[in-house]
Scaffold this motif. Sequence first.
Motif, mmCIF file in Angstrom:
data_model
loop_
_atom_site.group_PDB
_atom_site.id
_atom_site.type_symbol
_atom_site.label_atom_id
_atom_site.label_comp_id
_atom_site.label_asym_id
_atom_site.label_seq_id
_atom_site.Cartn_x
_atom_site.Cartn_y
_atom_site.Cartn_z
ATOM 1 N N SER A 76 0.837 -1.201 0.000
ATOM 2 C CA SER A 76 0.000 0.000 0.000
ATOM 3 C C SER A 76 0.871 1.250 0.000
ATOM 4 N N VAL A 77 0.241 2.401 -0.111
ATOM 5 C CA VAL A 77 0.983 3.663 -0.149
ATOM 6 C C VAL A 77 1.635 3.988 1.194
ATOM 7 N N SER A 78 1.154 3.361 2.269
ATOM 8 C CA SER A 78 1.697 3.655 3.603
ATOM 9 C C SER A 78 2.780 2.663 4.033
ATOM 10 N N GLU A 79 3.210 1.784 3.123
ATOM 11 C CA GLU A 79 4.189 0.752 3.491
ATOM 12 C C GLU A 79 5.475 1.352 4.051
ATOM 13 N N ALA A 80 6.058 2.320 3.350
ATOM 14 C CA ALA A 80 7.338 2.893 3.784
ATOM 15 C C ALA A 80 7.195 3.570 5.151
ATOM 16 N N GLU A 81 6.085 4.275 5.344
ATOM 17 C CA GLU A 81 5.867 4.957 6.623
ATOM 18 C C GLU A 81 5.723 3.960 7.761
ATOM 19 N N GLN A 82 4.979 2.893 7.533
ATOM 20 C CA GLN A 82 4.770 1.893 8.585
ATOM 21 C C GLN A 82 6.070 1.122 8.874
ATOM 22 N N ARG A 83 6.839 0.872 7.828
ATOM 23 C CA ARG A 83 8.125 0.211 8.044
ATOM 24 C C ARG A 83 9.038 1.102 8.883
ATOM 25 N N ALA A 84 9.063 2.389 8.595
ATOM 26 C CA ALA A 84 9.898 3.320 9.360
ATOM 27 C C ALA A 84 9.476 3.354 10.834
ATOM 28 N N SER A 85 8.174 3.256 11.094
ATOM 29 C CA SER A 85 7.689 3.233 12.483
ATOM 30 C C SER A 85 8.149 1.969 13.196
ATOM 31 N N ALA A 86 8.108 0.843 12.496
ATOM 32 C CA ALA A 86 8.578 -0.412 13.082
ATOM 33 C C ALA A 86 10.075 -0.347 13.344
ATOM 34 N N GLN A 87 10.823 0.237 12.416
ATOM 35 C CA GLN A 87 12.265 0.389 12.612
ATOM 36 C C GLN A 87 12.570 1.276 13.821
ATOM 37 N N MET A 88 11.805 2.342 13.982
ATOM 38 C CA MET A 88 12.014 3.240 15.113
ATOM 39 C C MET A 88 11.763 2.525 16.429
ATOM 40 N N GLN A 89 10.739 1.685 16.482
ATOM 41 C CA GLN A 89 10.471 0.951 17.710
ATOM 42 C C GLN A 89 11.570 -0.050 17.990
ATOM 43 N N TRP A 90 12.157 -0.633 16.936
ATOM 44 C CA TRP A 90 13.319 -1.509 17.140
ATOM 45 C C TRP A 90 14.456 -0.727 17.772
ATOM 46 N N ARG A 91 14.690 0.487 17.313
ATOM 47 C CA ARG A 91 15.762 1.311 17.878
ATOM 48 C C ARG A 91 15.519 1.583 19.362
ATOM 49 N N VAL A 92 14.257 1.833 19.713
ATOM 50 C CA VAL A 92 13.917 2.079 21.118
ATOM 51 C C VAL A 92 14.258 0.852 21.962
ATOM 52 N N MET A 93 13.845 -0.314 21.490
ATOM 53 C CA MET A 93 14.161 -1.560 22.202
ATOM 54 C C MET A 93 15.657 -1.772 22.308
ATOM 55 N N MET A 94 16.356 -1.573 21.200
ATOM 56 C CA MET A 94 17.790 -1.810 21.164
ATOM 57 C C MET A 94 18.528 -0.894 22.137
ATOM 58 N N ASN A 95 18.124 0.376 22.205
ATOM 59 C CA ASN A 95 18.754 1.298 23.145
ATOM 60 C C ASN A 95 18.594 0.829 24.582
ATOM 61 N N THR A 96 17.397 0.395 24.918
ATOM 62 C CA THR A 96 17.160 -0.105 26.277
ATOM 63 C C THR A 96 18.015 -1.326 26.557
ATOM 64 N N TRP A 97 18.047 -2.247 25.594
ATOM 65 C CA TRP A 97 18.800 -3.476 25.852
ATOM 66 C C TRP A 97 20.307 -3.225 25.888
ATOM 67 N N GLN A 98 20.803 -2.292 25.103
ATOM 68 C CA GLN A 98 22.237 -2.011 25.128
ATOM 69 C C GLN A 98 22.676 -1.502 26.500
ATOM 70 N N GLN A 99 21.797 -0.845 27.218
ATOM 71 C CA GLN A 99 22.111 -0.484 28.610
ATOM 72 C C GLN A 99 22.024 -1.710 29.510
ATOM 73 N N ALA A 100 21.008 -2.537 29.279
ATOM 74 C CA ALA A 100 20.844 -3.744 30.090
ATOM 75 C C ALA A 100 21.999 -4.716 29.918
ATOM 76 N N GLU A 101 22.713 -4.631 28.791
ATOM 77 C CA GLU A 101 23.852 -5.507 28.535
ATOM 78 C C GLU A 101 24.916 -5.390 29.621
ATOM 79 N N ILE A 102 24.977 -4.253 30.303
ATOM 80 C CA ILE A 102 25.990 -4.041 31.338
ATOM 81 C C ILE A 102 25.584 -4.718 32.644
ATOM 82 N N PHE A 103 24.386 -5.260 32.711
ATOM 83 C CA PHE A 103 23.878 -5.862 33.946
ATOM 84 C C PHE A 103 23.563 -7.349 33.750
ATOM 85 N N ILE A 104 24.430 -8.071 33.054
ATOM 86 C CA ILE A 104 24.171 -9.496 32.827
ATOM 87 C C ILE A 104 24.589 -10.271 34.074
ATOM 88 N N VAL A 105 23.654 -10.368 35.000
ATOM 89 C CA VAL A 105 23.861 -11.084 36.261
ATOM 90 C C VAL A 105 22.641 -11.957 36.524
#
Length: 410
Positions: A79-108
Amino acid sequence: MRHIVKNIAVVISLTGLLSACVGDSSDGEAESSVAESFDFVGMMANYADNLIVPRYTAFTQQAQAAAGEIMSYCNAIGSVSEAEQRASAQMQWRVMMNTWQQAEIFIVGPAAENGNAGRNAIYSFASTSPPNTCAVDQSVVLAQANSFDISGRSFNSRGLDALEYLLFNDNLNHTCPVQIVETQNWNSLSETVRKQQRCDYAQAVAEDLRVAGQNLVDSWSITGGNYRTRFVNPSNAEESLNALSDALFYIEEETKDLKLGLPTGIQAGCSRVACPEATESPFSETTLDNIRENLLGFRDALMGAEGLGFDDIIIRSGFPQVVENFNTNIDASLALIANTEESLLDQSQALLASGNRTQCNNSAANPENDQTIPICSLQGLVKRITDSLRIDFVTIVDIDLPDRSQSDND
């Protein structure tokens, strides 16, 4: 770098912390005085309640949000909104990744049990089963069957690594050898079908990430595995302190050596001028973001954020300048990342193409004044942090280096 003499009276050792609780004054008046005033149980509770579990909780919520964003993207394919929706999904991945990259320092605790299985279910970079795009491609095909169970797939085909490949890679062809049965007909499928099947599997990966995050939350919860009680129990003080201090060395082994040392060719594991193929997060090109979050997580892990942390032990031992040095080098590293526009992958590729290591070596050796190649300068700044960790921190807190950090190769 000064070497602090280990037997000075004001060094706080774990033995001193515990013996003070039972009135043993054999370690000297200065050490006993500091130990008696230090709330070790409060420090462990601060890490559990304010640093570790909240990151797991936030990540779990973000994974659930990601599943919704990915579903919207899947529905928008063609559809015409494919690129926009993909970008939103990518942004949410970045949010998750940022959180986990901090959590990586607490592997206990639960995240570290069974060879870091709890951690690897979320992110397999630098694990014994590193990301494998062919394994992801196979899972994409297999996931079309109603009987498919993602929990039975290896970690290298799941997690944040796999989700990055599925959401950011524009090349729809598979990456498997010709003899792999599952993908033999893949490239002949239409572009729309391949996008849809990859997106379907991305939804499954996001849900799997939510489950993995919730498992970690539950493992610490009083109504679940109740690891928190074990972590803050004074009788487990040595175990908990060692686990936390060992976890800090992620900043050396993974951040400095693997994320920076290999792509820049500084680490011995790269035998060429540079090794761009070793770059973390190559499809999103967010390695510098990952390193930024590692540094932020490391600062919280060292300082205890707003509560008791290792910095309090160091300051009460009489070495506030050591904490200042950590903060100075962390701030310098963060500033360099903020002012760097070119991705780590692009810089590594340019370094390899140059065929000359001299500029990188100079940037790493003199990172404040020579930032010709920013990722090499960043490696030099992070090395200053890890040098303080290996010498000052280990000596003052009176702990041993983790087994994996007994040698330093750069």
